[in-house]
Write a protein that holds these residues in place. Structure first.
Motif, short mmCIF file in Angstrom:
data_model
loop_
_atom_site.label_atom_id
_atom_site.label_comp_id
_atom_site.label_asym_id
_atom_site.label_seq_id
_atom_site.Cartn_x
_atom_site.Cartn_y
_atom_site.Cartn_z
N MET A 1 36.65 -27.98 55.99
CA MET A 1 35.40 -27.88 56.72
C MET A 1 35.13 -26.43 57.08
O MET A 1 36.02 -25.70 57.45
N SER A 2 33.91 -26.01 56.97
CA SER A 2 33.54 -24.66 57.32
C SER A 2 32.91 -24.63 58.70
O SER A 2 31.80 -25.15 58.90
N ALA A 3 33.60 -24.02 59.64
CA ALA A 3 33.06 -23.89 60.99
C ALA A 3 31.78 -23.06 60.98
O ALA A 3 30.83 -23.35 61.71
N THR A 4 31.75 -22.05 60.12
CA THR A 4 30.55 -21.20 60.04
C THR A 4 29.35 -22.02 59.62
O THR A 4 28.28 -21.93 60.23
N ARG A 5 29.51 -22.83 58.57
CA ARG A 5 28.40 -23.67 58.11
C ARG A 5 27.94 -24.62 59.21
O ARG A 5 26.74 -24.78 59.45
N LEU A 6 28.88 -25.25 59.87
CA LEU A 6 28.56 -26.19 60.95
C LEU A 6 27.78 -25.49 62.06
O LEU A 6 26.74 -25.97 62.52
N LEU A 7 28.26 -24.34 62.50
CA LEU A 7 27.62 -23.63 63.60
C LEU A 7 26.24 -23.11 63.22
O LEU A 7 25.29 -23.24 64.00
N VAL A 8 26.12 -22.54 62.04
CA VAL A 8 24.82 -22.01 61.60
C VAL A 8 23.81 -23.14 61.44
O VAL A 8 22.68 -23.05 61.92
N LEU A 9 24.22 -24.22 60.78
CA LEU A 9 23.32 -25.37 60.65
C LEU A 9 22.92 -25.91 62.02
O LEU A 9 21.76 -26.26 62.25
N GLY A 10 23.87 -25.96 62.93
CA GLY A 10 23.59 -26.48 64.27
C GLY A 10 22.58 -25.64 65.04
O GLY A 10 21.68 -26.18 65.69
N VAL A 11 22.71 -24.32 64.96
CA VAL A 11 21.76 -23.45 65.67
C VAL A 11 20.37 -23.58 65.07
O VAL A 11 19.38 -23.72 65.79
N VAL A 12 20.28 -23.56 63.75
CA VAL A 12 18.96 -23.69 63.11
C VAL A 12 18.37 -25.06 63.41
O VAL A 12 17.18 -25.19 63.70
N ARG A 13 19.20 -26.08 63.39
CA ARG A 13 18.74 -27.44 63.69
C ARG A 13 18.19 -27.52 65.12
O ARG A 13 17.18 -28.16 65.39
N THR A 14 18.84 -26.85 66.04
CA THR A 14 18.42 -26.85 67.45
C THR A 14 17.08 -26.15 67.63
O THR A 14 16.22 -26.62 68.38
N HIS A 15 16.90 -25.01 66.94
CA HIS A 15 15.68 -24.22 67.11
C HIS A 15 14.54 -24.66 66.20
O HIS A 15 13.40 -24.28 66.45
N GLY A 16 14.84 -25.41 65.16
CA GLY A 16 13.80 -25.80 64.21
C GLY A 16 13.62 -24.74 63.14
O GLY A 16 13.77 -25.01 61.97
N THR A 17 13.31 -23.54 63.55
CA THR A 17 13.21 -22.39 62.66
C THR A 17 13.90 -21.23 63.36
O THR A 17 13.71 -21.03 64.56
N ALA A 18 14.69 -20.47 62.62
CA ALA A 18 15.40 -19.35 63.22
C ALA A 18 15.66 -18.27 62.18
O ALA A 18 15.77 -18.55 61.00
N HIS A 19 15.76 -17.04 62.64
CA HIS A 19 16.11 -15.92 61.77
C HIS A 19 17.54 -15.49 62.09
O HIS A 19 18.13 -15.91 63.10
N GLY A 20 18.10 -14.66 61.22
CA GLY A 20 19.50 -14.28 61.34
C GLY A 20 19.88 -13.68 62.68
O GLY A 20 20.93 -13.99 63.25
N TYR A 21 19.03 -12.82 63.23
CA TYR A 21 19.35 -12.18 64.50
C TYR A 21 19.42 -13.21 65.63
O TYR A 21 20.31 -13.15 66.48
N LEU A 22 18.48 -14.15 65.64
CA LEU A 22 18.49 -15.20 66.67
C LEU A 22 19.76 -16.04 66.56
O LEU A 22 20.41 -16.33 67.58
N ILE A 23 20.13 -16.41 65.36
CA ILE A 23 21.32 -17.22 65.15
C ILE A 23 22.56 -16.46 65.61
O ILE A 23 23.41 -17.01 66.34
N THR A 24 22.66 -15.19 65.22
CA THR A 24 23.79 -14.37 65.63
C THR A 24 23.85 -14.26 67.15
O THR A 24 24.92 -14.41 67.76
N SER A 25 22.72 -14.02 67.79
CA SER A 25 22.66 -13.90 69.25
C SER A 25 23.09 -15.19 69.93
O SER A 25 23.84 -15.16 70.91
N GLU A 26 22.61 -16.31 69.43
CA GLU A 26 22.99 -17.61 70.00
C GLU A 26 24.50 -17.83 69.91
O GLU A 26 25.14 -18.24 70.88
N LEU A 27 25.07 -17.55 68.75
CA LEU A 27 26.50 -17.77 68.55
C LEU A 27 27.32 -16.79 69.38
O LEU A 27 28.36 -17.16 69.92
N GLU A 28 26.84 -15.55 69.52
CA GLU A 28 27.55 -14.59 70.37
C GLU A 28 27.49 -15.01 71.84
O GLU A 28 28.45 -14.79 72.57
N SER A 29 26.40 -15.62 72.25
CA SER A 29 26.30 -16.08 73.64
C SER A 29 27.29 -17.20 73.94
O SER A 29 27.65 -17.42 75.09
N MET A 30 27.75 -17.87 72.89
CA MET A 30 28.77 -18.92 73.03
C MET A 30 30.17 -18.37 72.77
O MET A 30 31.12 -19.12 72.71
#
Length: 128
Positions: A1-30
């Protein structure tokens, strides 16, 4: 299982639409870079790969040159749920948690490190 894939899919799924910087910021905040060993380069690589695999739709934003927005596809949603179920089923291996500090002592150590980085560390004897 890829944790990166799971986390990236999860952030985009939560926001509906997201760009790389937003995804990175969200994951860094966690603090995902600490517990999942994520690096921003691996996040951007995952985004490109997920789009290539048809799990996300990539859209160039003309008003912002270089910006790409990502949206999860139906297949991406199914993959996210599959990865999540797999992650929840898998027991945590004892070797991965061995030697890691948890609980209040770890929180105190983190606060001390943050204070030291900010230059506000408390000195022995009670002084600030």
């Amino acid at each position: 299982m890829s944790a990166t894939r799971l986390l990236v899919l999860g952030v985009v799924r939560t926001h509906g639409t997201a760009h790389g910087y937003l995804i990175t910021s969200e994951l860094e905040s966690m603090w995902a870079q600490e517990w999942a060993k994520l690096k921003s380069g691996s996040i951007y690589h995952a985004l490109r790969q997920l789009a290539k695999d048809g799990l996300m739709r990539a859209t160039q934003i003309e008003e912002w040159p270089g910006r790409v927005d990502y949206e999860i596809t139906e297949q991406g949603d199914a993959e996210f749920l599959r990865l999540l179920r797999e992650a929840l089923k898998r027991p945590r291996s004892p070797s991965r948690s061995a030697g890691r500090r948890a609980g209040p002592a770890h929180g105190a150590a983190t606060r001390r490190g943050r204070r030291a980085a900010e230059g506000t560390a408390r000195r022995p004897g009670g002084g600030a």
